[in-house]
Design an enzyme around this catalytic site. Structure first.
Site, PDB file in Angstrom:
ATOM      1  N   LYS A 207     108.262  27.629  10.380  1.00  0.00           N
ATOM      2  CA  LYS A 207     108.986  26.709  11.632  1.00  0.00           C
ATOM      3  C   LYS A 207     107.296  25.639  11.563  1.00  0.00           C
ATOM      4  CE  LYS A 207     109.600  26.977  16.154  1.00  0.00           C
ATOM      5  NZ  LYS A 207     110.277  26.456  16.934  1.00  0.00           N
TER       6      LYS A 207
ATOM      7  N   LYS B  24     102.749  23.142  15.604  1.00  0.00           N
ATOM      8  CA  LYS B  24     100.969  22.768  16.022  1.00  0.00           C
ATOM      9  C   LYS B  24     100.443  24.359  15.249  1.00  0.00           C
ATOM     10  CE  LYS B  24      98.606  21.076  19.477  1.00  0.00           C
ATOM     11  NZ  LYS B  24      98.149  20.323  20.516  1.00  0.00           N
TER      12      LYS B  24
ATOM     13  N   LYS C  88      97.197  34.566  25.846  1.00  0.00           N
ATOM     14  CA  LYS C  88      97.027  34.221  26.837  1.00  0.00           C
ATOM     15  C   LYS C  88      97.427  35.102  28.264  1.00  0.00           C
ATOM     16  CE  LYS C  88      97.659  29.767  25.376  1.00  0.00           C
ATOM     17  NZ  LYS C  88      99.345  28.556  25.861  1.00  0.00           N
TER      18      LYS C  88
END
Ligand code: TRP
Ligand code: SF4
Length: 328
Positions: free
Chosen positions: A195, A198, A121
């Site tokens: 971990k 999502k 991003k």
């Protein structure tokens, strides 16, 4: 004696998973009785990294509210609100932006980390750099005494204190310096041992149906060295065992011994977890599903919380403007 003020926020980025729950939410639920709690949905913060596609933000806000309530946050006890419904956060952010040195923001360790991590991003934006300033406004506008946050948020809280000090020094001392509330958290790894996140696709969320949860448990990664069920196991490398620590705490030594001696097979061990995990998960899943039948109702409760928060926020903003002598 009046209760101390607690404030914390969560970004609406999708469904709450067990990692989020045990990392933060279950502590928030516990704090509700003893503190004057303010919990908010940080939709503007979500935009600091997710500005390109905002089409799902509204749905995420509503489903996060459902997760909050299903997990036990009580709008009668805590003020639960939506950041963008309390415009005063934006105005205080703007005032802080005027006097926060750029170097404070640039040297923030999470800023550099995220720039490196979120390579896919483009977050070299003004909003992303300035986000600790917005977070300072979120916290100081309620004069929070304590902020329950994870370790990763500590640099932001330190910046909040610096911003408060600078304001108090430049104008008048109206802000108190909030302290972190480092509550005990239980760390649940994802189903693959990494971990829970999502982006790794290894979560168990409250939106999952019991059938999906049951399947996910059966496919969890265990000790790879165990081939036959009487091979001695190594619970320390097994994610099922990490879950048992949370859900079977009362017999954890027993499970550990059985595993090490090869007295229990992984399938049986997973079945045991399945039962306990589902007993915890199912009521929350059902509550959430039921709440989401009435989205308008959920948003209404959130709006009421925002109105309540707004009263306090307005008063602080007014005091800040008076201190700056811009209350003309
Ligand atoms: N920055 C937090 C996060 O990314 C969310 C947040 C925004 C927050 N404002 C806050 C947390 C104020 C605590 C206090 O998770
Ligand atoms: Fe993990 Fe249980 Fe198998 Fe041991 S017996 S490796 S704790 S699943």
């Amino acid at each position: 004696m009046s209760k101390k003020i607690v404030l914390s926020g969560a970004r609406p980025t999708g469904e709450i998973h067990l990692g989020n729950y045990f990392g933060a939410l279950h502590n928030w639920v516990k704090l509700q009785d003893d503190y004057d709690c303010h919990f908010f949905i940080a939709d503007w913060h979500a935009m600091t990294t997710g500005y390109e596609d905002t089409s799902q933000l509204g749905d995420y806000v509503t489903s996060l509210m459902a997760d909050f309530i299903a997990c036990g946050l009580d709008p009668e006890k805590a003020t639960i609100f939506l950041q963008s419904e309390v415009m005063e956060h934006a105005e205080l952010f703007l005032l802080f932006a005027m006097n926060t040195p750029l170097s404070w923001l640039e040297r923030c360790p999470t800023y550099k980390d995220q720039l490196n991590q979120l390579k896919e991003k483009d977050i070299t934006t003004y909003g992303f750099l300035g986000y600790p300033c917005l977070q300072a406004a979120d916290i100081l506008i309620y004069n929070a005494d304590f902020v329950p946050v994870g370790e990763d948020q500590l640099p932001h809280l330190e910046l909040t204190r610096e911003i408060a000090r600078r304001f108090n020094h430049l104008y008048q001392p109206i802000f108190s310096e909030p302290q972190p509330l480092l509550t005990e958290t239980k760390v649940l790894p994802g189903t693959d041992g990494r971990k829970m996140s999502k982006s790794y696709g290894n979560t168990i969320s409250f939106a999952d149906t019991p059938e999906v949860v049951a399947k996910k448990v059966m496919s969890m990664l265990t000790d790879p060295a165990r081939i036959r069920k009487d091979d001695p196991g190594h619970p320390e490398v097994c994610s099922v065992f990490s879950f048992h620590k949370v859900f079977s705490a009362f017999e954890i030594e027993h499970i550990e011994t059985q595993c090490r001696r090869g007295e229990i097979g992984c399938v049986a061990c997973k079945r045991k977890l399945q039962k306990r995990l589902l007993a915890f998960h199912q009521p929350i899943h059902e509550k959430r599903t039921e709440l989401l039948q009435d989205k308008a109702g959920l948003r209404q409760v959130l709006r009421q919380g925002s109105e309540k928060a707004g009263l306090k926020a307005k008063a602080t903003l007014k005091a800040a403007k008076r201190a700056m002598r811009i209350d003309y």
